[in-house]
Design an enzyme around this catalytic site. Sequence first.
Site, mmCIF file in Angstrom:
data_model
loop_
_atom_site.group_PDB
_atom_site.id
_atom_site.type_symbol
_atom_site.label_atom_id
_atom_site.label_comp_id
_atom_site.label_asym_id
_atom_site.label_seq_id
_atom_site.Cartn_x
_atom_site.Cartn_y
_atom_site.Cartn_z
ATOM 1 N N LYS A 32 0.751 -1.217 0.200
ATOM 2 C CA LYS A 32 0.234 0.083 -0.067
ATOM 3 C C LYS A 32 0.806 1.318 -0.086
ATOM 4 O O LYS A 32 1.989 1.875 0.697
ATOM 5 C CB LYS A 32 -0.974 -0.198 1.339
ATOM 6 C CG LYS A 32 -2.077 1.063 1.013
ATOM 7 C CD LYS A 32 -2.439 1.608 2.541
ATOM 8 C CE LYS A 32 -1.642 1.952 3.065
ATOM 9 N NZ LYS A 32 -1.754 3.278 4.014
ATOM 10 N N ASP A 59 -3.506 4.734 -1.587
ATOM 11 C CA ASP A 59 -4.362 4.839 -0.656
ATOM 12 C C ASP A 59 -4.307 6.300 -1.024
ATOM 13 O O ASP A 59 -3.135 6.737 0.261
ATOM 14 C CB ASP A 59 -4.211 4.259 0.403
ATOM 15 C CG ASP A 59 -4.581 5.005 1.920
ATOM 16 O OD1 ASP A 59 -5.419 4.763 1.860
ATOM 17 O OD2 ASP A 59 -3.857 4.804 2.885
ATOM 18 N N LYS A 61 -6.487 8.056 -0.902
ATOM 19 C CA LYS A 61 -7.942 8.896 -0.544
ATOM 20 C C LYS A 61 -8.942 10.409 -0.829
ATOM 21 O O LYS A 61 -8.569 11.477 -0.539
ATOM 22 C CB LYS A 61 -8.136 8.411 0.931
ATOM 23 C CG LYS A 61 -7.538 7.630 1.368
ATOM 24 C CD LYS A 61 -7.723 8.030 3.158
ATOM 25 C CE LYS A 61 -7.313 6.974 3.980
ATOM 26 N NZ LYS A 61 -6.020 6.176 4.052
ATOM 27 N N ASP A 64 -12.960 15.364 -3.934
ATOM 28 C CA ASP A 64 -12.587 16.694 -4.999
ATOM 29 C C ASP A 64 -13.559 16.606 -5.571
ATOM 30 O O ASP A 64 -14.627 15.719 -5.982
ATOM 31 C CB ASP A 64 -11.505 16.382 -5.699
ATOM 32 C CG ASP A 64 -11.064 18.158 -5.363
ATOM 33 O OD1 ASP A 64 -11.947 18.760 -6.369
ATOM 34 O OD2 ASP A 64 -9.651 18.555 -5.656
ATOM 35 N N THR A 122 -10.408 4.706 9.872
ATOM 36 C CA THR A 122 -10.309 3.949 11.596
ATOM 37 C C THR A 122 -10.295 4.439 13.175
ATOM 38 O O THR A 122 -9.811 3.789 13.871
ATOM 39 C CB THR A 122 -9.143 2.447 11.314
ATOM 40 O OG1 THR A 122 -8.463 2.394 10.688
ATOM 41 C CG2 THR A 122 -10.818 1.897 10.529
ATOM 42 N N ARG A 213 2.733 0.257 10.646
ATOM 43 C CA ARG A 213 3.547 -0.576 12.069
ATOM 44 C C ARG A 213 3.836 -1.178 12.692
ATOM 45 O O ARG A 213 4.585 -2.255 12.807
ATOM 46 C CB ARG A 213 3.354 1.195 13.008
ATOM 47 C CG ARG A 213 3.358 2.015 12.181
ATOM 48 C CD ARG A 213 2.877 3.469 12.896
ATOM 49 N NE ARG A 213 1.028 3.150 12.640
ATOM 50 C CZ ARG A 213 -0.054 4.173 13.032
ATOM 51 N NH1 ARG A 213 0.761 5.346 13.847
ATOM 52 N NH2 ARG A 213 -0.493 3.622 12.700
HETATM 53 O O1 C5P Z 1 0.557 1.021 10.901
HETATM 54 P P1 C5P Z 1 -1.208 1.040 10.892
HETATM 55 O O2 C5P Z 1 -1.058 -0.475 10.711
HETATM 56 O O3 C5P Z 1 -1.848 1.188 11.256
HETATM 57 O O4 C5P Z 1 -1.827 1.573 9.320
HETATM 58 C C1 C5P Z 1 -2.854 1.538 8.573
HETATM 59 C C2 C5P Z 1 -2.570 2.022 7.054
HETATM 60 O O5 C5P Z 1 -3.761 2.030 6.680
HETATM 61 C C3 C5P Z 1 -2.290 3.763 7.483
HETATM 62 O O6 C5P Z 1 -1.031 3.999 5.879
HETATM 63 C C4 C5P Z 1 -3.702 4.295 7.141
HETATM 64 O O7 C5P Z 1 -3.014 5.319 6.413
HETATM 65 C C5 C5P Z 1 -4.478 3.527 5.946
HETATM 66 N N1 C5P Z 1 -6.293 3.144 6.283
HETATM 67 C C6 C5P Z 1 -6.153 3.638 8.017
HETATM 68 N N2 C5P Z 1 -7.785 4.067 7.422
HETATM 69 C C7 C5P Z 1 -8.696 3.695 6.568
HETATM 70 C C8 C5P Z 1 -7.851 3.475 5.331
HETATM 71 C C9 C5P Z 1 -6.439 3.172 5.038
HETATM 72 O O8 C5P Z 1 -5.726 3.770 8.903
HETATM 73 N N3 C5P Z 1 -10.088 4.014 6.684
#
Ligand code: C5P
Length: 232
Positions: A32, A59, A61, A64, A122, A213
Site C-alpha cells: 500500500k 491509498d 483517498k 474532490d 479507523t 506499523r
Molecule cells: O500503521 P497502521 O497499521 O496503523 O497503518 C494503517 C494504514 O492504513 C495507514 O497507512 C493508514 O493511512 C491506512 N488507512 C487507515 N484507515 C483507513 C484507510 C487507510 O488507517 N480508513
Amino acid sequence: MATKLFLALDYADPELARKMVRLALPMNPHFKIGLELFTIAGPDFVREIIGEGGQVFLDLKFHDIPNTIAGAVSSAVGLGVGWLNVHCAGGTAMLEAAAKAKGETCAKLGSTCSLLGVTILTSLDDHATQEIGYSRKISEQVPHFAKMAQEAGLDGVVCSAQELSLVQAACGQSFQTMVPGIRLVGASTEDQKRVVTPEVAKNSGAHCIVMGRPITAAKDPAQVLREVLGVL
Ligand code: C5P
C-alpha cells in the site's frame, strides 16, 4: 477465502520503503502506497514497485469535485495500480464519476483495478464523527456509505473489521472489503481506535487487510510478516 495482506509503506524516505519491499516481496506481493510516500516519491515509485512484481493499492483517498476525481482516477489507473480509493463522503455524483472513469480507463488499457470507497477512518470513534456532524452512529453510517458506493458502481469499501458484518449484510459477500486498523494481541493501538487482530479480520470475512506499523516498526519485520501471513 484467502485474505490478502497489504503492507503499508508509510515512509518519508523512499530508500527505507525500498528496503521493506525487498524484504517483503519474496513472501507477499501486496503493498500500500499512501500519502506520505507518494508525496515524496511520486508515480515513479509506484511504477518501480510494479516493475519489480509488486501489486499496489494506491491509498490517496481522493475527495474532490466529480470532474477532478474522474481525471485523478484515470491517472491512477494508468499507473497500473490494482486498487485505489476515494472518500464516500464526496457524495454520489463524485463516486459515479470515479466509477465511470475507472471503467473507461481499464477498458482502454485492458487492465483491472478495484475502486474502493473510504467509509469512516479507523482512527475515528463515535465522539469524533459526532463532532464532524454525522447524525448517524458509525455502525449505521458505514453501511450507509457502503450502499452508496455500491449503487454508484464501486467495487468495495475500506472499513474497520468491526463493521464488516454490517457491510456484508448491506452489500453482499462479494462486495470487496479492505480493512486497516489491524493490531497484534496486546500491542499498542497508536492512533487507531477501531482495531482487531489479523485472525479476527480474516474470520470476519475481510477480503484484504492493511498493516503498517505492527510490521514495519517491529524489531524483526520479516518474522512478524511471516506470522501474520500464517494466519490469513
Ligand atoms: O500503521 P497502521 O497499521 O496503523 O497503518 C494503517 C494504514 O492504513 C495507514 O497507512 C493508514 O493511512 C491506512 N488507512 C487507515 N484507515 C483507513 C484507510 C487507510 O488507517 N480508513
